[in-house]
Design an enzyme around this catalytic site. Sequence first.
Site, short mmCIF file in Angstrom:
data_model
loop_
_atom_site.label_atom_id
_atom_site.label_comp_id
_atom_site.label_asym_id
_atom_site.label_seq_id
_atom_site.Cartn_x
_atom_site.Cartn_y
_atom_site.Cartn_z
N HIS A 247 0.83 -1.21 0.00
CA HIS A 247 0.00 0.00 0.00
C HIS A 247 0.87 1.26 0.00
O HIS A 247 0.56 2.25 -0.68
CB HIS A 247 -0.91 -0.03 1.23
CG HIS A 247 -1.82 1.14 1.34
ND1 HIS A 247 -2.13 1.71 2.55
CD2 HIS A 247 -2.48 1.86 0.41
CE1 HIS A 247 -2.95 2.74 2.35
NE2 HIS A 247 -3.18 2.85 1.07
N GLU A 250 2.09 1.85 -3.46
CA GLU A 250 0.99 2.40 -4.27
C GLU A 250 0.93 3.91 -4.11
O GLU A 250 0.85 4.65 -5.10
CB GLU A 250 -0.32 1.76 -3.84
CG GLU A 250 -1.56 2.39 -4.46
CD GLU A 250 -2.72 2.49 -3.48
OE1 GLU A 250 -3.30 3.58 -3.35
OE2 GLU A 250 -3.03 1.47 -2.83
N HIS A 251 0.98 4.39 -2.88
CA HIS A 251 0.90 5.83 -2.62
C HIS A 251 2.09 6.58 -3.22
O HIS A 251 1.92 7.57 -3.92
CB HIS A 251 0.87 6.08 -1.10
CG HIS A 251 -0.50 6.09 -0.52
ND1 HIS A 251 -1.10 7.23 -0.04
CD2 HIS A 251 -1.39 5.09 -0.32
CE1 HIS A 251 -2.30 6.94 0.43
NE2 HIS A 251 -2.50 5.64 0.28
N GLU A 321 3.64 10.53 2.20
CA GLU A 321 2.69 9.43 2.11
C GLU A 321 2.65 8.61 3.40
O GLU A 321 1.63 8.01 3.72
CB GLU A 321 3.03 8.55 0.91
CG GLU A 321 2.91 9.26 -0.43
CD GLU A 321 1.65 10.11 -0.51
OE1 GLU A 321 0.55 9.60 -0.22
OE2 GLU A 321 1.76 11.30 -0.85
N GLU A 328 -4.88 7.78 7.17
CA GLU A 328 -5.87 6.88 6.56
C GLU A 328 -6.20 5.72 7.49
O GLU A 328 -7.35 5.31 7.63
CB GLU A 328 -5.35 6.36 5.23
CG GLU A 328 -6.26 5.36 4.54
CD GLU A 328 -5.65 4.75 3.31
OE1 GLU A 328 -6.34 3.96 2.64
OE2 GLU A 328 -4.48 5.05 3.00
#
Length: 1274
Positions: A247, A250-251, A321, A328
């Site tokens: 993840h 991805e960011h 991020e 998040e």
Amino acid sequence: MAGSLMAAASTVCPPSTRSLEDYSFGGRLNLIPFQFSASCSRKTRVRSQSICDIQRWPHEGGRWRIRKGSSSARRQLSPVLDESTLMSCSYERHNHSSCFRKNHRRGHYTKGYVQKGAFSSRNILVDKSTFSLSKFSVKLLPVRRSFTPSATIGPDEPRVASTTWPEDAVIEKQGLELWDPEIENAELERFLSSPLPPHPKLYRGQLKNGLRYLILPNKIPANRFEAHMEIHVGSIDEEDDEQGIAHMIEHVAFLGSKKREKLLGTGARSNAYTDFHHTVFHIHAPTSTKDSDGDLLPFVLDALNEIAFHPKFLPSRIEKERRAILSELQMMNTIEYRVDCQLLQYLHSENKLSRRFPIGLEEQIKKWDADKIRSFHERWYFPANATLYIVGDIDNIAKTVYQIEAMFGKTYVENETTPTRTPSNAFGAMASFLVPKLPSGLAGSLSSERSATSAEQVKPSQKERHAIRPPVKHRWCLPGTGQEIEPPQIFQHELLQNFSINLFCKIPVNKVQTFGDLRNVLMKRIFLSALHFRINTRYKSSNPPFTSIELDHSDSGREGCTVTTLTVTAEPKNWHCAVNIAVQEVRRLKEFGVTKGELTRYMDALLKDSEHLAAMIDNVPSVDNLDFIMESDALGHTVMDQRQGHDCLVSVAETVTLEEVNSAGAKVLEYISDFGNPTASPPAAIVACVPKTVHVDGVGEVEFRIDPNEITEAIREGLNEPIEAEPELEVPKELISSSHLSELKSLCKPAFVPLNPDVNATRIFDEETGITQCRLSNGIPVNYKITQNEAKGGVMRLIVGGGRANETSESRGSVVVGVRTLSEGGRVGNFSREQVELFCVNHLINCSLESTEEFVCMEFRFTLRDGGMRAAFQLLHMVLEHSVWLEDAFDRARQLYLQYYRAIPKSLERATAHKLMIAMLNGDERFFEPTPESLQQLTLPIVKNAVMNQFRGDNMEVSIVGDFTEDEIESCILDYLGTVTATGSTEKGNEYEPIFFRPSPSDLQSQQVFLKDTDERACAYIAGPAPNRWGLTIEGQDLFELVKKGSLVSDDEQRKPVESKDGEANLSGKIQQLPLFFAITMGLLAEIINSRLFTTVRDSLGLTYDVSFELSLFDRLKFGWYVISVTSTPSKVYKAVDACKDVLRGLHNSKITQRELDRARRTLLMRHEAEMKSNVYWLGLLAHLQASSIPRKDISCIKDLTSLYEAATIEDVYVAYNHLKVGEDSLYSCIGVAGSQARVEADSASVVSEESDGSAAGLIPIGRGLATMTRPTT
């Protein structure tokens, strides 16, 4: 939403823009293999969505579903098309209060948390009423009509697929309509074993370096395409010290791409997500722009190449991020997410799926450096481990293949190469489910016709596709295995208010590749369709012992298995009886099967729906086709187009028998109906989610105790209760007989009359828009548009002015409860609710009913086949003339809202928003949930009068959009609307008590909410007054008139008209004199503010993961408001609020640039262009064309939309901005903080000051989807 062009043209339910999935449907049975759900629910029910969706809705049918706006069906645990056979009466989770109708920015909600409405067990009229910061809705047979009717997966051979009948099929295609019972079993078996035809237009290929690609030409939306790069790596591939690193990459890769940023000015949209097995980067873009030399695809491919294979892991980007992901993580960590994690942990306790959630672990996320991140990227990110999907308005396949080769062909080829091998069985149990189905040595099977490279060419690549990965081993629930049943697991938490239990069974995915596979899917769907009506027929009391009972059977590409789930939700005091009943009903269906009538009814409905979808083959959006292909490939199903799917479905339907349907369905239910039998399939897990305390009258909060043995005993009791077979139910073929219709026409003499005294014409047709306006002799105005956007389909909407604003101080809640009562009852005339529901099923009618602050609205979706449009008009006529108001339905509706209100303190977001709304609107209950005191004062006559008194004269307006002829539509209008009884003047009905914002300054302008929780979270809302869509303000000012007088225009705004492309002067210089001026400029302003919030508060300052600005611009009410929603951590939320205020107020110091305006304009125009193919979008445009309460809306508001956006200038936007009240005296804010150390205020329960009687516990969404996928990166 004000940001959309449809909203600017005035939608029916301002201020939010509604899409197809925003409405509830009843009556559609879409055949989509892999997913079935049957349920009955009475009160609030929200199922957590899978994959990205946080609520277990039963996106957005089936177990997990995504709404429109979600970019990928891969983000759902449900397989391919997430359609459920029948679903529960499910109300969407409050996204807060009506002013914050959509808390998440458009396009950002997709990967996040979406909830799913389900089939109404008690309502054919689905209630979609909104109140406060939230909306609930009941979904009747939700149908994603854009998907293909039968599930499929990619052809084994990447070549042009044949649409002809299989050559080795003994039975000729044309003979299947009347299947000969004498045909020998061997011939039948040969036919059923024949392969399904692959998609005729789907092109597959592979580059030398191993990158595989799929291309599908698709014309909707025109001049746009989707490009998705899927890397076959996810959280399941992480080592113990890498949890969350997929993840993180991805960011960093996505947001660190400069080439992606350059696309933002072209009208392209992009995002990314990570799940167990995949990381996907996707871009939606126009095919060309002025700066791309006629073709934007190479630029999009270049951006994807950089993102996937050449990212720059800069320390500054990594730190940005890292902060965003930590934010998040806290934002996601709601009680719904924690419930999902619990369900996954127990369902998959034997493998890594139970502990490798994509979001990762906080302590590890904080530690990784660039080298650690780069190492994971090098291990997994290479062409042979990726698949590129391109779907859109592409004419030249060869050119597209050349562009792919040119962009990706040299990636890694120059490095050391190794032979490419076909993934072996050692690839793991998930390999066959979670990577696109490609034939052995894909390159070797590429035909010269379809392949971009020959088998000889596809030899070397830098790395092979990983042949061995950590296996994901499932413990299958197969009969005769002798597995011992594990005791039920119990998850208890203080934020849970409802009892829910999930009984899981999982088996390997049965790939749908032959006619026999498709036939088996069809039989299961028919069988499970019956359960909803079984329960619905038996439990009609005001207070049945369950909230919802849902049975779902669906494939999960993300989990690599097929999961059957029985979910029972109930108030804690009734849990034992609810479980008992659920087991009885499942057992009844298994023991006695479906009846002949049910078989005929559901088979017919499925075939009609399939035929309708096949007719819409040229109207399917590219993103839906792409989602379907990606999910189908992951599951191993054959990908067919809609027409192929229908043909195949028809061919197998004639071979189905009642006995086989019941046999196939019984196997699905065996793990429940034969619970404890050693020869039956055992449950994979039984998980109960329960509250820690419950309210007892006269005592207060007491500890809720439950033991696993009690749950097991309740299940066994249900197995021993006596059961009887289901009786047949008579279903009406029509609601109004031809003889009765003749009498009505003779009595009422329906006719069209002039629209106004100055115009003699009885119809006004606008050639440019294709809109016809007319008015009936009983005063009902009608607008309609003939379009082929959705072949043989149509939509109709009735709008009634008034809504909740018309509630008096003595009857607060009467309208919203009245609408819910009408929906709960579902009866019209002499027909029962069940008969009306089945009438809709037979005619493929979907119906919803809702109330908003301004309107009461009914919407119908129908097919024009087999009299579907006339049937929909009959139902509307019956609702208007012969609605039945039932006392028990009123009791259920009132209880429902009592539950909503008492659930507020359990939700940080709802409690925070609720408190802000009370402060800003001076406690006006019309804009948030009715209080218990108000609810107790309501009676059935009060709520009936509150609703029906609004159905008066020209206070109603009907709009219809569809693929019908003028004669067909006008015949229905005259027959069924023209015969509605004429009513009197509406002047009194349009009056409402004054609405005030709280005078400022006030000590309530800055507030806080503290919520006791085991984990820390924080959120905040900032709001203030705005004008309405037409420039009217709460103070009584008419800004439009002030603009006309020039008092709002500065000297430097005297502009010369700008020449348009055709040489004619456009609207520049005149825009401020047009009625839509404030709607247009407010929409542009919202886009600009949103962009600045993201850039500043999220990206630069790292204070949040999600922040958004939303406008609520009313039409009838003379005011509006704006809301900024932000999530953060307790330590950062106060800084985040200050930063949001600075951005909001900073537009004077930091002037709007032309680039910002152009980007906002392009975004809105692109959205408008895409939505123009939607019938529902056109309904929004038609809304209020003849509404006397909105005199400024006319046909020019639709015709001039594009020109208005193109003509707006920075000065125009500032005129709008100057009338947003953003000063300290006008702003209202409320910060919510949750955590184990959260301060408990003296009034922490002030949101709900009344003691609960224990009969209305609030409901929390449950499911297992939130943990399986990350939220959108942007």
